[in-house]
Design a protein around this motif. Structure first.
Motif, PDB file in Angstrom:
ATOM      1  N   UNK A   1      -4.596  18.348 -10.375  1.00  0.00           N
ATOM      2  CA  UNK A   1      -5.823  19.094 -10.093  1.00  0.00           C
ATOM      3  C   UNK A   1      -6.454  19.750 -11.306  1.00  0.00           C
ATOM      4  N   UNK A   2      -6.061  19.313 -12.500  1.00  0.00           N
ATOM      5  CA  UNK A   2      -6.550  19.922 -13.738  1.00  0.00           C
ATOM      6  C   UNK A   2      -8.075  19.902 -13.831  1.00  0.00           C
ATOM      7  N   UNK A   3      -8.703  18.810 -13.416  1.00  0.00           N
ATOM      8  CA  UNK A   3     -10.147  18.649 -13.601  1.00  0.00           C
ATOM      9  C   UNK A   3     -10.978  19.314 -12.501  1.00  0.00           C
ATOM     10  N   UNK A   4     -10.350  19.702 -11.416  1.00  0.00           N
ATOM     11  CA  UNK A   4     -11.096  20.281 -10.295  1.00  0.00           C
ATOM     12  C   UNK A   4     -11.747  21.600 -10.712  1.00  0.00           C
ATOM     13  N   UNK A   5     -13.065  21.664 -10.585  1.00  0.00           N
ATOM     14  CA  UNK A   5     -13.815  22.875 -10.913  1.00  0.00           C
ATOM     15  C   UNK A   5     -14.303  22.953 -12.345  1.00  0.00           C
ATOM     16  N   UNK A   6     -13.947  21.982 -13.176  1.00  0.00           N
ATOM     17  CA  UNK A   6     -14.338  22.001 -14.588  1.00  0.00           C
ATOM     18  C   UNK A   6     -15.764  21.468 -14.744  1.00  0.00           C
ATOM     19  N   UNK A   7     -16.513  22.099 -15.668  1.00  0.00           N
ATOM     20  CA  UNK A   7     -17.905  21.696 -15.890  1.00  0.00           C
ATOM     21  C   UNK A   7     -18.045  20.657 -17.006  1.00  0.00           C
ATOM     22  N   UNK A   8     -19.134  19.902 -16.921  1.00  0.00           N
ATOM     23  CA  UNK A   8     -19.549  19.037 -18.031  1.00  0.00           C
ATOM     24  C   UNK A   8     -20.182  19.987 -19.048  1.00  0.00           C
ATOM     25  N   UNK A   9     -19.476  20.245 -20.142  1.00  0.00           N
ATOM     26  CA  UNK A   9     -19.920  21.254 -21.096  1.00  0.00           C
ATOM     27  C   UNK A   9     -20.827  20.690 -22.198  1.00  0.00           C
ATOM     28  N   UNK A  10     -20.903  19.374 -22.288  1.00  0.00           N
ATOM     29  CA  UNK A  10     -21.695  18.743 -23.351  1.00  0.00           C
ATOM     30  C   UNK A  10     -22.408  17.523 -22.791  1.00  0.00           C
ATOM     31  N   UNK A  11     -23.717  17.527 -22.898  1.00  0.00           N
ATOM     32  CA  UNK A  11     -24.533  16.404 -22.438  1.00  0.00           C
ATOM     33  C   UNK A  11     -25.566  16.097 -23.514  1.00  0.00           C
ATOM     34  N   UNK A  12     -25.480  14.889 -24.051  1.00  0.00           N
ATOM     35  CA  UNK A  12     -26.421  14.463 -25.085  1.00  0.00           C
ATOM     36  C   UNK A  12     -27.065  13.154 -24.615  1.00  0.00           C
ATOM     37  N   UNK A  13     -28.357  13.187 -24.268  1.00  0.00           N
ATOM     38  CA  UNK A  13     -29.039  11.991 -23.756  1.00  0.00           C
ATOM     39  C   UNK A  13     -28.852  10.787 -24.687  1.00  0.00           C
ATOM     40  N   UNK A  14     -28.679   9.642 -24.085  1.00  0.00           N
ATOM     41  CA  UNK A  14     -28.496   8.368 -24.794  1.00  0.00           C
ATOM     42  C   UNK A  14     -27.214   8.336 -25.626  1.00  0.00           C
ATOM     43  N   UNK A  15     -26.334   9.306 -25.436  1.00  0.00           N
ATOM     44  CA  UNK A  15     -25.082   9.349 -26.188  1.00  0.00           C
ATOM     45  C   UNK A  15     -23.910   9.500 -25.214  1.00  0.00           C
ATOM     46  N   UNK A  16     -23.548  10.719 -24.830  1.00  0.00           N
ATOM     47  CA  UNK A  16     -22.399  10.937 -23.952  1.00  0.00           C
ATOM     48  C   UNK A  16     -22.575  12.154 -23.045  1.00  0.00           C
ATOM     49  N   UNK A  17     -21.759  12.159 -21.973  1.00  0.00           N
ATOM     50  CA  UNK A  17     -21.508  13.364 -21.191  1.00  0.00           C
ATOM     51  C   UNK A  17     -20.028  13.668 -21.395  1.00  0.00           C
ATOM     52  N   UNK A  18     -19.702  14.946 -21.641  1.00  0.00           N
ATOM     53  CA  UNK A  18     -18.317  15.312 -21.960  1.00  0.00           C
ATOM     54  C   UNK A  18     -17.834  16.402 -21.015  1.00  0.00           C
ATOM     55  N   UNK A  19     -16.549  16.281 -20.623  1.00  0.00           N
ATOM     56  CA  UNK A  19     -15.937  17.200 -19.658  1.00  0.00           C
ATOM     57  C   UNK A  19     -14.443  17.264 -19.963  1.00  0.00           C
ATOM     58  N   UNK A  20     -13.770  18.266 -19.404  1.00  0.00           N
ATOM     59  CA  UNK A  20     -12.316  18.323 -19.532  1.00  0.00           C
ATOM     60  C   UNK A  20     -11.774  19.561 -20.207  1.00  0.00           C
ATOM     61  N   UNK A  21     -12.664  20.507 -20.567  1.00  0.00           N
ATOM     62  CA  UNK A  21     -12.225  21.757 -21.170  1.00  0.00           C
ATOM     63  C   UNK A  21     -12.107  22.806 -20.066  1.00  0.00           C
ATOM     64  N   UNK A  22     -10.910  23.364 -19.854  1.00  0.00           N
ATOM     65  CA  UNK A  22     -10.753  24.354 -18.787  1.00  0.00           C
ATOM     66  C   UNK A  22     -11.586  25.621 -19.005  1.00  0.00           C
ATOM     67  N   UNK A  23     -11.953  25.919 -20.247  1.00  0.00           N
ATOM     68  CA  UNK A  23     -12.794  27.082 -20.521  1.00  0.00           C
ATOM     69  C   UNK A  23     -14.289  26.769 -20.423  1.00  0.00           C
ATOM     70  N   UNK A  24     -14.630  25.480 -20.386  1.00  0.00           N
ATOM     71  CA  UNK A  24     -16.037  25.095 -20.325  1.00  0.00           C
ATOM     72  C   UNK A  24     -16.773  25.244 -21.645  1.00  0.00           C
TER      73      UNK A  24
END
Length: 178
Positions: free
Chosen positions: A57-80
């Motif tokens: 359940x590590x990823x449950x509730x975690x936000x996408x903290x980095x979104x760069x159009x035409x590049x990547x969406x990033x998630x997985x930091x418990x602190x956001x």
């Protein structure tokens, strides 16, 4: 430093068998469902890692903290913030799979062996990441890819953080016999 979750992850992996099963990780996000097919043939350590983290359940509730159009969406930091992880790192498993739309790859620092829990999904072809970041999966279907692309279009601030939180609500691992 983040709490070390290695023992929990290792325990959750007791029944994982890449010879008998194909694995998917499914993320229910605030924008829709993302199903990811995993590639244990080229990155078994990374696949085991995300399976284990998902199972605890590590990823449950975690936000996408980095979104760069035409590049990547990033998630997985418990602190956001993009600075946290599971309290341990895994070694790189670079391979020849190109970074293209829907590809699942592991985030890391400048140290190739610094990956932990943060991952990104590509929003297009990103050749400069090839052979420098570990690819270990890809979106399973067009609907999943559409959700990733929708997340990639959210409005962000000057630090590439979405103005409105996009989060993983829940996650699960699906194993199907080969």
């Amino acid at each position: 430093m983040s709490e070390n979750r290695r023992a929990e992850v290792d325990a959750a992996l007791a029944d994982v068998d890449f010879d008998k099963f194909n694995y998917q990780v499914v993320f229910e996000t605030s924008k829709g469902t993302i199903k990811m097919d995993l590639y244990p043939d080229v990155a078994p350590g990374h696949c085991r890692n995300i399976i284990g983290l998902t199972k605890i359940g590590f990823y449950d509730g975690i936000i996408f903290h980095r979104v760069i159009p035409d590049f990547v969406v990033q998630v997985g930091c418990p602190q956001g913030t993009g600075t946290g992880g599971p309290g341990y790192t895994i070694d790189a498993e670079f391979n020849n799979i190109p970074h293209e739309t829907g590809v699942l790859s592991m985030a890391r620092t400048n140290d190739p062996n610094s990956a932990g829990s943060q991952f990104f999904i590509c929003l297009g072809r990103v050749p400069h990441l090839d052979n420098s970041y570990t690819v270990f999966g890809k979106t399973s279907d067009a609907d999943s890819e559409a959700v990733v692309l929708e997340i990639g279009n959210v409005e962000t601030n000057h630090s590439d953080r979405p103005l409105e939180d996009v989060k993983i609500i829940s996650s699960e691992v699906i194993a199907t016999e080969k």
